[in-house]
Scaffold this active site. Structure first.
Site, PDB file in Angstrom:
ATOM      1  N   GLU A  39      80.357 -12.863  79.226  1.00  0.00           N
ATOM      2  CA  GLU A  39      81.062 -13.885  80.334  1.00  0.00           C
ATOM      3  C   GLU A  39      80.773 -15.367  80.202  1.00  0.00           C
ATOM      4  O   GLU A  39      79.540 -15.635  79.979  1.00  0.00           O
ATOM      5  CB  GLU A  39      80.473 -13.396  81.749  1.00  0.00           C
ATOM      6  CG  GLU A  39      81.272 -12.261  82.246  1.00  0.00           C
ATOM      7  CD  GLU A  39      80.968 -12.172  83.855  1.00  0.00           C
ATOM      8  OE1 GLU A  39      80.722 -13.074  84.454  1.00  0.00           O
ATOM      9  OE2 GLU A  39      80.911 -11.210  84.244  1.00  0.00           O
ATOM     10  N   GLU A  93      75.603  -7.834  86.732  1.00  0.00           N
ATOM     11  CA  GLU A  93      74.850  -8.794  87.255  1.00  0.00           C
ATOM     12  C   GLU A  93      73.774  -8.255  88.165  1.00  0.00           C
ATOM     13  O   GLU A  93      73.133  -9.194  88.913  1.00  0.00           O
ATOM     14  CB  GLU A  93      75.614  -9.975  87.878  1.00  0.00           C
ATOM     15  CG  GLU A  93      76.446 -10.665  86.471  1.00  0.00           C
ATOM     16  CD  GLU A  93      77.146 -11.864  87.032  1.00  0.00           C
ATOM     17  OE1 GLU A  93      77.069 -12.292  88.310  1.00  0.00           O
ATOM     18  OE2 GLU A  93      77.528 -12.652  86.163  1.00  0.00           O
TER      19      GLU A  93
HETATM   20  C1  BMA Z   1      80.261 -13.572  87.389  1.00  0.00           C
HETATM   21  C2  BMA Z   1      81.198 -12.554  87.365  1.00  0.00           C
HETATM   22  C3  BMA Z   1      82.075 -12.485  88.761  1.00  0.00           C
HETATM   23  C4  BMA Z   1      82.373 -13.981  89.102  1.00  0.00           C
HETATM   24  C5  BMA Z   1      82.187 -14.920  87.879  1.00  0.00           C
HETATM   25  C6  BMA Z   1      82.755 -16.307  88.227  1.00  0.00           C
HETATM   26  O1  BMA Z   1      79.352 -13.652  88.257  1.00  0.00           O
HETATM   27  O2  BMA Z   1      80.694 -11.335  87.152  1.00  0.00           O
HETATM   28  O3  BMA Z   1      81.330 -11.896  89.489  1.00  0.00           O
HETATM   29  O4  BMA Z   1      83.706 -13.940  89.383  1.00  0.00           O
HETATM   30  O5  BMA Z   1      81.009 -14.741  87.501  1.00  0.00           O
HETATM   31  O6  BMA Z   1      81.774 -16.787  89.033  1.00  0.00           O
END
Ligand code: BMA
Length: 931
Positions: free
Chosen positions: A563, A467
């Site tokens: 994610e 990120e």
């Molecule tokens: C993203 C991930 C983590 C974090 C998650 C939940 O930013 O890469 O850094 O824990 O979201 O917020």
């Protein structure tokens, strides 16, 4: 002053720890220095001076001696902040034999020191370290002597060091401190240390100090193998293995002659080659290309075939130095395909993996460190977590960039279970310094880690950071006014420094700069894309915690979601070891303390309340334990909705270019403490409802219904478990994925079938059949009406049925849609069920659910650790949740709906237990129990 203090401690040390070394036949000897309680650990301000284990950290050493309580208990993380602010010293005495002491070269090898440390042997300084991811080999020739020796590893507080480095920095390297809700430490980006050890939005701050990896002496005369890497490659249709042998060399010699022997017994392969190792600063590398004359069995991801692995041993002999390494390799090809999705270039590029020539949809999750204290992570714990992962159909895992490069055990298990690893480099949600010393340290780290890991077939990708491209572009760190400064630093770190190292060490895998990123398109736009979250390129991360995540219309349509997540509490039983009775209350301070995500508790409650009414119990503990259950329902449902949404889009291209989504890796698999987090398996190893749901939403053949709009039901079949190939439309050039339907295509492919006709039969079974919809009203177990539809699809995901909801409701005489439940099942032409699922037509808060009395009727042993549990219910029940209290293990299914009066589930116990004991511990509830 510091060293004086330490020497005093040694002089007055209460114990002397001795180590016996056996002399070996040849002159290469390794003398281990780690072990159980054979070091001393001291801290000056408190006078602590205790035996300690290595690998280890000060937290676990103090805990073992009962000098602190469980650091995870309640808010002990806050009570023990002082531990991280102090300097801790490890020291011991050890005995060295004459042959070791007289070796031409003696190296002190520290595989990992966490993090800022000075090392002294026999009172002489032998080296300083400040990167926990780097292996050090300090020259102690002539310093170690026959008989008694001493070693001191003096650590400096990482917290104080980070602060000091920030103060010394000529400009700010943000973020300075984590958000206050994380209760963490500042400036972790100044250090090459596990970034989440200063706190994260799912974990506490435990800024460890310690010797976290093996430590030993290497005594030899000329050169010994330090590490062997091997990458199997297909070159002009023929397999070869590129073997790199990396040596620790006696740099007093300009070159060392010897022989390398490579053995792969299962392939009857032995290769012996004379090599000359020329030393450069004590290190050297020799590269061999080993051609394979024979056919090999391929390594496949979970769900696509076997994980064939071959043992390989590489031995180096030079005079009396004989050293060797053994490991397993797997033969597979990996390609990351970034081609135009159609002939219209404005529609973007694909982003998917081809393994052994076949496109593969990534069904996955994200991995964080399994413990705050790495020394507590055993191979058994990793096996449990990764077996649980593979068991629910996951085929891929992203090792997230804020933790550590994981252990050999971790990657060996991923190889064994067929879990493809997307490996981030350890940089996360921050900008980083780029002064020379920092970049040099990073360069060593990356070279060593890629060399260490690249032989694992499970690893399919390297990615520079988590990120940071998005953070820089979207001004997360308030750097907009100095964008060029930070942009240049970004390029210097991930492009100029890291990229050539990764590419030079490994030309078999891609290196992406960041996740999420637009991949090729980010590079084209100068490495930091204008919109790094574009749906037309690369991967996205999706976090929207204030939208209705049970409604698929709110989600994006990317090429890959690496994610996406939503929080839910850990299981109630897992809180028992860290909560006091008064903590079981929605308003208890501990509930706020364990929540590290800003506004997380309010968001979670609001998400639940969109779908289910919260408990109104006057008993605070009942209300809270019900709430845990409801947050898990919400998490499981949200992730089911989103994951199936991505899978439905895998072979579909929208007119604006979005679609062809070829991966869904939810955030996050595992936990680091007992708390409300995004994890699907909690810290104590109990599966949350989400993990049980993953085994359904990741089924290889999936019937996936959804409400396209409030009144339109659309049912998809998703069949990405069968071998498919890429096809393009002749006119538009649009890509789609088609299950193989031609026997010649199967024969030409690498599909692992003993018999091609079996593969074709499996493909036919997945792609055609009969869909049966059955409607129920919650008032009764008797179905109201069924509909049958024959289907056949020719892409890996396609719609097979649409209908008007109001029409279905009226045809079935279901009264109100709020109380109607649809069950779906598909069957092949022999009536064998291929998949089942269900859909509500309204959210439960609008439904009139009958009060269900669910009972455990019987528990039967079917093998020492496997049980059958029969349950019965007097009414239709939603989200039936079984728990086994203190008996660790998992059920075959959980969180399911009972539309029949009885059901049987299996329980897999982690340890031996009797049926009677299990039955005593079993509890069952369903949604109607929440009042
Ligand atoms: C993203 C991930 C983590 C974090 C998650 C939940 O930013 O890469 O850094 O824990 O979201 O917020």
């Amino acid at each position: 002053m510091f060293w004086f203090r330490v020497s005093l401690l040694i002089a007055t040390g209460i114990s002397q720890w001795m180590l016996n070394t056996n002399s070996l036949v040849n002159s290469y000897e390794q003398v281990p220095l780690d072990g159980q309680l054979n070091w001393m650990l001291s801290e000056a301000s408190t006078g602590v001076n205790i035996p300690a284990s290595v690998p280890g950290s000060m937290y676990t050493a103090l805990l073992a001696k009962n000098l602190i309580q469980d650091p995870l208990y309640r808010d002990n993380d806050n009570k023990y902040v002082w531990l991280g602010n102090s300097d801790w010293t490890y020291y011991r005495n050890f005995t060295v034999s004459k042959s070791v002491a007289e070796s031409s070269k003696v190296l002190l090898v520290c595989e990992g020191l966490d993090t800022v440390a000075s090392v002294m042997v026999n009172g002489k300084s032998v080296g300083d370290t400040d990167n926990m991811f780097v292996r050090h080999a300090f020259d102690v020739t002539g310093i170690v002597k026959e008989g008694d020796n001493s070693i001191i590893v003096g650590f400096r507080s990482a917290v104080l060091e980070a602060l000091e480095r920030d103060q010394k920095s000529s400009y700010e390297i943000p973020p300075n401190c984590p958000p206050p809700v994380q209760q963490g430490q500042c400036h972790v980006n100044q250090l090459r240390k596990e970034q989440c050890s200063f706190s994260w939005d799912w974990g506490p701050s435990f800024p460890t100090q310690g010797i976290w990896k093996p430590i030993y002496l290497n005594a030899f005369s000329a050169a010994v193998v330090q590490r062997v890497s091997a990458i199997p490659k297909k070159v002009s249709g023929q397999w070869q293995v590129d073997v790199d042998v990396i040596f620790d060399v006696n740099e007093d010699l300009t070159e060392v002659k010897g022989q390398v022997q490579v053995d792969v017994p299962a392939l009857n392969l032995t290769l012996v080659q004379d090599v000359t190792v020329s030393s450069s600063q004590g290190r050297a590398k020799v590269v061999l290309k080993v051609p394979l004359a024979r056919d090999v069995l391929l390594w496949w991801p979970n769900g696509y075939g076997l994980q064939n692995l071959y043992q390989m041993t590489v031995t180096f002999t030079s005079g009396s130095d004989v050293s060797s390494r053994s490991f397993k390799v797997g033969f597979r090809t990996v390609e990351l395909i970034q081609d135009p999705v159609s002939s219209d270039s404005k529609k973007g590029l694909t982003f998917y993996f081809r393994i052994n020539g076949l496109p593969v949809f990534l069904k996955g999750s994200n991995w964080i460190p399994a413990d705050n204290f790495q020394e507590r992570i055993t191979r058994d714990r990793l096996r449990f977590l990764l077996q649980s992962t593979a068991a629910v159909g996951i085929n891929s895992m992203r090792v997230w960039g804020g933790g550590v490069y994981e252990s050999e055990d971790f990657y060996e298990l991923c190889d064994e279970f067929g879990i493809m690893v997307w490996q981030d480099l350890m940089f996360s949600v921050a900008l980083y310094p780029t002064y020379d010393g920092f970049l040099q340290s990073v360069a060593t780290e990356i070279r060593q880690q890629v060399q260490r890991l690249k032989h694992h077939p499970s690893i399919i990708l390297w990615a520079g950071n988590n990120e940071n491209e998005k953070g820089l572009r979207q001004n997360w760190f308030k750097t907009q006014d100095n964008f060029t400064l930070y942009y240049n630093d970004y390029v210097k770190l991930y492009v100029t420094t890291i990229k050539p190292i990764v590419n030079g060490e490994d030309d078999s895998r891609e290196y992406l700069l960041s996740s999420p990123s637009n991949a090729k398109e980010s590079e084209k736009e100068g490495y930091v894309a204008k919109d790094p979250g574009s749906e037309l390129y690369g991967d996205i991360h999706f976090y929207e915690n204030v939208v209705d995540q049970w409604n698929p219309a709110v989600f994006r349509v990317p090429r890959m979601a690496s994610e996406y997540g939503i929080q839910g509490w850990c299981n109630n039983e897992s809180l028992a070891s860290v909560f006091a009775p008064e903590d079981y209350s929605m308003d208890a301070p501990m509930i706020g303390h364990r929540q590290h995500h800003f506004n997380g508790n309010a968001e979670m409650a609001a998400e639940v309340a969109l779908h289910i009414d919260l408990s109104t119990s006057s008993d605070a503990a009942v209300k809270f334990t019900d709430y845990i259950y409801l947050t898990q329902i919400n998490q499981a449902m949200s992730m089911r909705t989103q994951s199936e949404h991505y899978r439905r889009y895998q072979s579909r291209l929208l007119s604006d270019g979005r679609g062809l989504t070829m991966g869904a890796l939810y955030w996050q698999l595992n936990d680091i403490w007992q708390a409300p987090t995004w994890a699907s398996i909690d810290y104590e190893g109990r599966w949350k409802m989400l993990h049980y749901y993953a085994q359904h939403f990741f089924q290889p053949t999936l019937v996936s219904p959804y409400l396209q709009d409030n009144n339109t039901l659309n049912v998809y079949m998703v069949v990405d478990g069968v071998p498919s190939l890429e096809r393009r439309d002749n006119v538009t050039g649009e890509l789609r994925f088609e299950p193989m339907s031609d026997i010649d295509d199967i024969k030409k492919s690498s599909v692992p079938a003993p018999d091609v006709s079996d593969t074709l039969a499996a493909i036919n079974k997945a792609t055609s059949g009969r869909l049966t919809l059955t409607m129920y009203n919650y008032a009764s177990f008797t179905p109201l009406k069924s509909w049958n539809v024959d289907y056949s699809i020719n892409t890996t995901a396609d719609s097979v049925y649409t209908a008007s909801v109001s029409q279905l409701v009226s045809e079935a005489n279901c009264a109100s849609r709020d109380n109607c439940f649809l069950h779906f099942s598909t069957a092949d032409k022999n009536n064998a069920v291929t998949s089942t699922t269900w859909l509500f037509l309204s959210y439960p808060k609008y439904s009139n659910l009958p009060r269900a009395q669910i009972k455990v009727v019987a528990v039967r042993n079917i093998s020492p650790q496997v049980f059958e549990v029969d349950i019965s219910s007097d009414a239709f029940a939603l989200y039936v949740w079984l728990s086994a209290g203190d008996v660790l293990g998992r059920f075959s299914d959980n969180g399911f709906h009972l539309h029949t009066p009885t059901a049987t589930v299996k329980f897999y116990a982690a340890n031996d237990v009797t049926a009677a004991k299990l039955q005593e511990n079993l509890k069952v509830k369903s949604l109607s129990d929440v009042q």
